[in-house]
Scaffold this motif. Structure first.
Motif, PDB file in Angstrom:
ATOM      1  N   ALA A 228       0.836  -1.200   0.000  1.00  0.00           N
ATOM      2  CA  ALA A 228       0.000   0.000   0.000  1.00  0.00           C
ATOM      3  C   ALA A 228       0.872   1.251   0.000  1.00  0.00           C
ATOM      4  CB  ALA A 228      -0.925  -0.002   1.218  1.00  0.00           C
ATOM      5  N   LEU A 229       1.971   1.230   0.745  1.00  0.00           N
ATOM      6  CA  LEU A 229       2.909   2.354   0.752  1.00  0.00           C
ATOM      7  C   LEU A 229       3.497   2.586  -0.636  1.00  0.00           C
ATOM      8  CD1 LEU A 229       4.673   4.492   2.178  1.00  0.00           C
ATOM      9  CD2 LEU A 229       6.299   2.645   2.717  1.00  0.00           C
ATOM     10  N   VAL A 230       3.827   1.510  -1.330  1.00  0.00           N
ATOM     11  CA  VAL A 230       4.372   1.634  -2.680  1.00  0.00           C
ATOM     12  C   VAL A 230       3.369   2.320  -3.601  1.00  0.00           C
ATOM     13  CG1 VAL A 230       5.201   0.365  -4.701  1.00  0.00           C
ATOM     14  CG2 VAL A 230       5.863  -0.376  -2.408  1.00  0.00           C
ATOM     15  N   VAL A 231       2.105   1.944  -3.493  1.00  0.00           N
ATOM     16  CA  VAL A 231       1.067   2.560  -4.329  1.00  0.00           C
ATOM     17  C   VAL A 231       0.952   4.046  -4.024  1.00  0.00           C
ATOM     18  CG1 VAL A 231      -1.394   2.583  -4.862  1.00  0.00           C
ATOM     19  CG2 VAL A 231      -0.200   0.406  -4.602  1.00  0.00           C
ATOM     20  N   VAL A 232       1.011   4.405  -2.745  1.00  0.00           N
ATOM     21  CA  VAL A 232       0.952   5.821  -2.361  1.00  0.00           C
ATOM     22  C   VAL A 232       2.115   6.591  -2.978  1.00  0.00           C
ATOM     23  CG1 VAL A 232       1.134   7.428  -0.428  1.00  0.00           C
ATOM     24  CG2 VAL A 232      -0.320   5.414  -0.223  1.00  0.00           C
ATOM     25  N   MET A 233       3.322   6.028  -2.915  1.00  0.00           N
ATOM     26  CA  MET A 233       4.490   6.706  -3.471  1.00  0.00           C
ATOM     27  C   MET A 233       4.386   6.824  -4.989  1.00  0.00           C
ATOM     28  SD  MET A 233       5.805   7.419  -0.686  1.00  0.00           S
ATOM     29  CE  MET A 233       7.064   8.438  -1.452  1.00  0.00           C
ATOM     30  N   MET A 234       3.774   5.844  -5.625  1.00  0.00           N
ATOM     31  CA  MET A 234       3.559   5.929  -7.072  1.00  0.00           C
ATOM     32  C   MET A 234       2.610   7.078  -7.413  1.00  0.00           C
ATOM     33  SD  MET A 234       3.280   1.874  -8.096  1.00  0.00           S
ATOM     34  CE  MET A 234       3.075   2.213  -9.840  1.00  0.00           C
ATOM     35  N   GLY A 235       1.637   7.321  -6.552  1.00  0.00           N
ATOM     36  CA  GLY A 235       0.718   8.419  -6.785  1.00  0.00           C
ATOM     37  C   GLY A 235       1.369   9.777  -6.590  1.00  0.00           C
ATOM     38  N   ILE A 236       2.354   9.856  -5.696  1.00  0.00           N
ATOM     39  CA  ILE A 236       3.045  11.116  -5.442  1.00  0.00           C
ATOM     40  C   ILE A 236       4.009  11.456  -6.566  1.00  0.00           C
ATOM     41  CG2 ILE A 236       4.692  12.260  -3.899  1.00  0.00           C
ATOM     42  CD1 ILE A 236       3.447  10.685  -1.590  1.00  0.00           C
TER      43      ILE A 236
END
Length: 481
Positions: A435-443
């Motif tokens: 989930a953290l990886v997905v958040v960083m991809m969005g940033i």
């Protein structure tokens, strides 16, 4: 149609369903032609590809030496994912395992989404790998990237028309080349650090890991922003799950292959990066250039750089070859369960899914067009979408393992002979990390495009499933017992 029914539908032999030993003829009509050494090398080679050889160049420029820590932590998460997969595989080793488990433990729609998304992942990854291979060719030849991409796609498609035994043998030697090259490079770098030979001998020092702006030269944020690239490098480690239906002795070979994950990551990722960044300062690496090739050039070992470029070319082609292998199997699994066109079920006499592989290879030709239109940005475009689609399979593995463990602990299902240590807590930790990886991809604006594409793909799948359910309610709504 139950999984056991699927296993017997093509060859009349009891397949690797619950409560029965694997058929020597292979699940779902496949041949069990993959031996222990082939499975081991496929597992090792699956973790060594474009993400390490090419993508690490961009990651180093963003995070510096702290990329080593990112690979180590992500590698631990990958081990948790693989042990979760191993527990499921020993409960029921089947080809197309991810979608099969999703159907059983979540529902038919989850199996439908997982199967088609994993298929899409490998199609996109195939495009990524031929793109990388085309970039590597420019090291020697001044040819347009799209020409090389077209040539490689056609050659690898032809290679996948042979039997699974030949595929396994080719992958064994592909992986052997990659492993030998990385170990050799580590030894050369160690020699430079201790003996001081080559152009980099006078300046090589482990101090480069913290003297060039510190271990976190771009801050913690810079390290977090590389997680998408790091996770892409590990995509395909789960390929051993796809080979379950064609392994000669899955109960022995698959756990052994999965348990090698920690040392593979320690040597091929952490060890290799420690050596490279000790010999050459991180600030001298550039995005889009293989750090392995760049390191040898900085050392003044031109021949070594050419050799490494050949190796990374082999790695890219090997990964694309694995992609063509898995796409055909995944399409056939979907078709056998009534969630894909029936013509994908057809096998050649040698047991290869010709129609599914041909269809996937045709779509991989999109990579040729991408390389023609945007030769400079092709790799970055496809990497981000491949990461988000590939991680879906990991999420499904973890969720299914959590649900399986709960039912097994209650005595509702047989206990796996290869239980994941620390589960379900390790599985929940891995889910939070993803989930953290997905958040960083969005940033990150460079990777945000993949999150724009994901809802579109979800909408396509939802509409397709509704059409399927309207035409064939029985297969669209069955539940595993």
């Amino acid at each position: 149609m139950s999984s056991t029914q699927v296993d017997t539908v093509s060859d009349g032999e009891p397949g690797p369903g619950r409560g029965g030993p694997p058929s020597p003829h292979g699940g779902e009509g496949y041949q069990r032609g993959l031996g222990a050494r082939q499975i081991q090398m496929i597992a090792i080679g699956g973790a060594i590809g474009t993400g390490l050889f090419l993508g690490a160049g961009k990651a180093i420029s963003k995070a510096g030496p702290s990329l080593i820590l990112a690979y180590a932590i992500a590698g631990l998460v990958i081990f948790f994912i693989m042990r979760a997969l191993g527990e499921l595989l020993m409960y029921r080793p089947v080809s197309g395992s991810f979608s099969e488990y999703a159907r059983e433990f979540i529902g038919p729609f989850a199996g439908f989404v997982t199967g088609w998304t994993y298929w899409l992942f490998w199609v996109v990854t195939g495009i990524t790998e031929v793109t990388a291979a085309a970039q590597y060719m420019t090291y020697w030849f001044d040819v347009p990237q799209w020409v090389s991409a077209l040539l490689f796609t056609v050659i690898l498609y032809g290679a996948n028309l042979i039997s699974v035994k030949i595929f396994g043998e080719l992958e064994f030697w592909f992986s052997m080349v990659k492993v030998t090259a990385i170990v050799g490079m580590i030894l050369i770098c160690a020699g430079i650090l201790t003996l001081g030979f080559s152009d980099a001998g006078d300046t090589a020092t482990v101090g480069h890991l913290w003297n060039q702006g510190g271990f976190f030269p771009e801050g913690i944020g810079g390290t977090l922003m590389t997680l998408q690239i790091v996770m892409f490098a590990f995509l395909a480690v789960e390929l051993v799950g796809v080979t379950a239906g064609e392994s000669k002795d899955p109960e022995k070979t698959l756990p052994k292959a999965i348990n090698t994950v920690p040392w593979r990551i320690a040597v091929f990722y952490v060890g290799a990066l420690v050596m490279i960044l000790s010999v050459v300062p991180w600030s001298e690496f550039q995005p889009g250039v293989s750090p392995f090739v760049a390191a040898f050039e900085k050392m003044g070992l031109g021949v070594g750089a050419a050799i490494v470029n050949f190796v990374v070319l082999t790695a890219a082609l090997s990964s694309c070859n694995s992609g063509m292998y898995s796409t055909g199997r995944m399409l056939r699994d979907l078709a056998l369960n009534g969630q894909g066109p029936k013509f994908f079920t057809r096998l050649t006499r040698s047991g290869t899914p010709l129609v599914g592989t041909s269809f996937s290879a045709a779509l991989m030709m999109v990579g040729v067009w991408i390389n023609y239109q945007w030769p400079g940005e092709a790799f970055n475009y496809v990497v981000s979408f491949a990461t988000i689609s590939g991680m879906w399979a990991w999420v499904m593995i973890l969720v299914c393992q959590i649900r399986y463990r709960a039912r097994a602990d209650r005595g509702e299902l047989p206990v796996s002979s290869f239980r994941a240590p620390g589960a379900p807590f390790t599985s929940w930790f891995a889910l939070c990390f993803l989930a953290l990886v997905v958040v960083m991809m969005g940033i990150d604006p460079d990777t945000r495009i993949s999150l724009y594409c994901a809802p579109l793909w979800a909408a396509i799948l939802l509409v397709s499933y509704r059409v399927l359910r309207a035409r064939d309610p029985q297969n669209a709504s069955f539940a595993k017992s």
